[in-house]
Design a protein around this motif. Structure first.
Motif, PDB file in Angstrom:
ATOM      1  N   GLU A 315       8.626   1.703  -1.107  1.00  0.00           N
ATOM      2  CA  GLU A 315       8.616   0.323  -0.619  1.00  0.00           C
ATOM      3  C   GLU A 315       7.218  -0.117  -0.212  1.00  0.00           C
ATOM      4  O   GLU A 315       6.792  -1.243  -0.519  1.00  0.00           O
ATOM      5  N   ALA A 316       6.483   0.754   0.472  1.00  0.00           N
ATOM      6  CA  ALA A 316       5.135   0.395   0.915  1.00  0.00           C
ATOM      7  C   ALA A 316       4.237   0.064  -0.274  1.00  0.00           C
ATOM      8  O   ALA A 316       3.473  -0.911  -0.244  1.00  0.00           O
ATOM      9  N   ARG A 317       4.346   0.861  -1.335  1.00  0.00           N
ATOM     10  CA  ARG A 317       3.536   0.585  -2.532  1.00  0.00           C
ATOM     11  C   ARG A 317       3.977  -0.723  -3.189  1.00  0.00           C
ATOM     12  O   ARG A 317       3.152  -1.467  -3.729  1.00  0.00           O
ATOM     13  N   ALA A 318       5.294  -0.983  -3.152  1.00  0.00           N
ATOM     14  CA  ALA A 318       5.806  -2.226  -3.745  1.00  0.00           C
ATOM     15  C   ALA A 318       5.276  -3.445  -2.991  1.00  0.00           C
ATOM     16  O   ALA A 318       4.906  -4.458  -3.604  1.00  0.00           O
ATOM     17  N   VAL A 319       5.233  -3.361  -1.661  1.00  0.00           N
ATOM     18  CA  VAL A 319       4.696  -4.462  -0.857  1.00  0.00           C
ATOM     19  C   VAL A 319       3.222  -4.678  -1.183  1.00  0.00           C
ATOM     20  O   VAL A 319       2.757  -5.815  -1.359  1.00  0.00           O
ATOM     21  N   ARG A 320       2.473  -3.576  -1.296  1.00  0.00           N
ATOM     22  CA  ARG A 320       1.053  -3.683  -1.632  1.00  0.00           C
ATOM     23  C   ARG A 320       0.871  -4.271  -3.033  1.00  0.00           C
ATOM     24  O   ARG A 320      -0.002  -5.130  -3.251  1.00  0.00           O
ATOM     25  N   GLU A 321       1.698  -3.843  -3.980  1.00  0.00           N
ATOM     26  CA  GLU A 321       1.592  -4.374  -5.343  1.00  0.00           C
ATOM     27  C   GLU A 321       1.875  -5.876  -5.365  1.00  0.00           C
ATOM     28  O   GLU A 321       1.189  -6.649  -6.042  1.00  0.00           O
ATOM     29  N   LEU A 322       2.895  -6.282  -4.620  1.00  0.00           N
ATOM     30  CA  LEU A 322       3.257  -7.705  -4.591  1.00  0.00           C
ATOM     31  C   LEU A 322       2.165  -8.548  -3.952  1.00  0.00           C
ATOM     32  O   LEU A 322       1.775  -9.590  -4.494  1.00  0.00           O
TER      33      LEU A 322
END
Length: 414
Positions: A315-322
């Motif tokens: 999730e943390a990587r997904a937030v950063r990607e977004l």
């Protein structure tokens, strides 16, 4: 093109491991208190269960509900009704045409305590002793049926089931009911009552629960290098959603606007999130687009962050990607560190936290993170609340569930 009404939140209600209502729960969260505690029973010893703690309700239903009501409801419905009564009163008990009033209340597991208790009764005492109310009590739409009766909703009563994303998806559906013109007011949220030896044993067997029996309050540790699983919680969160026009016409107090709903499904695995977070990014991106916002508009994220070794960082990587570089200005909170994981109630309670964070311009803390994972590339609010500042603010609330369900909601200040 028809006008799409804005949807606002005018009422909040909850019963949680931190408190029997929203003000108590919110103040405990801001104070960084944990609702996890050793269970006062012999389940672990009697049944050989590896976990002997959970985040159980701070105030029991029997302390706030009449006994005849309790006897005809599964605990999941009891919690939902308690939270609904608070939310409805908090909204000023809106005077609304019943045919323009809807209800959407979800549960990830449903009336499991009723189901298991009825099976015990059948085995031990025979079929004649099984309660006539067993089916209405165990059915997964029982909580919303009682909520519908409580407020007199006739625009439709719905119970979406999407595991740990259920509460957030229910609120998303409530938003769509108002946007589509089917309702002016919707009571929406989620509830869960699964602190029972079987669910605890099953989650423990799947190695998703923390086994810190010697430190329940410190067991939920999102993003910490020593995290070892989630803490099972229980409770309900309910919001009163209203078209901005309807709220304005009656002079209602408005907490925040819910402006974006994003849904996706992973199509990857029954219980594991897709490793690249593809579906999570898609849900968040759709929520932002639905709200008409960009990454630069987001200042706060209430993360799903259950405290599992793999899920937190996906999730943390997904937030950063977004969000890209805009993520540097985002205050990330992981409130399950305090409440435990309410399963189908989690997304609803965390929507309440997100709404209050904007309303009070204060991001709640994340506790128990003494050694942040070096791979966490986000600004985690640790131990103490953080001011969110002046001016327009927007926040994301993420909820993900077994089955690959992804739900993201966007809230904005008003």
């Amino acid at each position: 093109m028809s006008h799409r009404p804005d949807v606002v939140v005018t009422g909040l209600g909850a019963t949680t491991p931190l408190g029997g209502d929203v003000p108590t729960t919110w103040s405990a969260a801001l104070a960084g208190r944990s609702g996890a505690r050793t269970l006062e029973n012999d389940w672990a010893e009697k049944h050989g269960i590896a976990v002997n703690f959970a985040a159980s309700l701070a105030v029991r239903p029997e302390d706030v509900m009449p006994r005849p009501e309790i006897k005809r409801m599964d605990p999941s419905a009891q919690y939902a009704v308690i939270a609904t009564r608070e939310a409805w009163a908090d909204a000023g008990a809106p005077d609304v045409d019943p045919e323009r009033l809807g209800a959407v209340v979800s549960s990830g597991i449903g009336g499991i305590q009723t189901t298991l208790d009825a099976w015990d009764t059948l085995r031990e005492r025979g079929g004649r002793r099984v309660l006539p109310m067993t089916i209405p009590m165990l059915m997964p739409n029982s909580p919303v049926a009682y909520v519908e009766l409580e407020v007199g909703a006739q625009a439709g009563a719905h119970a979406l089931v999407s595991a740990c994303a259920s509460g957030a998806e229910a609120i998303g559906y409530g938003i769509e009911m108002i946007r589509s013109g089917r309702a002016d007011v919707v009571v929406a949220g989620g509830t869960e009552a699964s602190i029972h030896p079987l669910p605890i044993a099953a989650f423990a067997a799947s190695r998703t629960l923390s086994t810190r029996n010697d430190d329940p309050a410190g067991a939920s540790r999102p993003y910490d290098t020593t995290r070892d699983g989630f803490v099972l919680g229980e409770g309900a969160g309910i919001v009163v959603l209203e078209s901005a026009e309807h709220a304005r016409a009656r002079g209602a107090r408005v907490y925040a606007r819910l402006s974006g709903v994003g849904l996706s499904s992973d199509a990857y695995h029954l219980t594991s999130p897709e490793p690249a977070g593809r579906g999570q990014v898609a849900a968040m991106r759709r929520a932002l687009a639905d709200a008409g916002l960009t990454a630069a508009d987001i200042h706060h994220v209430n993360a799903h962050a259950t405290s599992t070794t793999v899920g937190d960082l996906i999730e943390a990587r997904a937030v950063r990607e977004l969000l890209g570089s805009a993520a540097d200005q985002v205050a990330l909170s992981a409130t399950k560190s305090m409440t435990g994981h309410l399963l189908g109630g989690a997304g609803a309670l965390e929507t309440i936290f997100t709404v209050l964070a904007l309303h009070e311009r204060t991001a709640p803390p994340t506790i128990n993170v003494s050694d942040p994972d070096p791979e966490l590339d986000l600004d985690l609010v640790r131990d103490a609340p953080r001011p969110l500042g002046d001016g327009p603010r927007a926040a994301l609330n993420n909820s993900f569930g077994f089955g690959g369900h992804n739900v993201a909601l966007v809230a904005q200040t008003v």
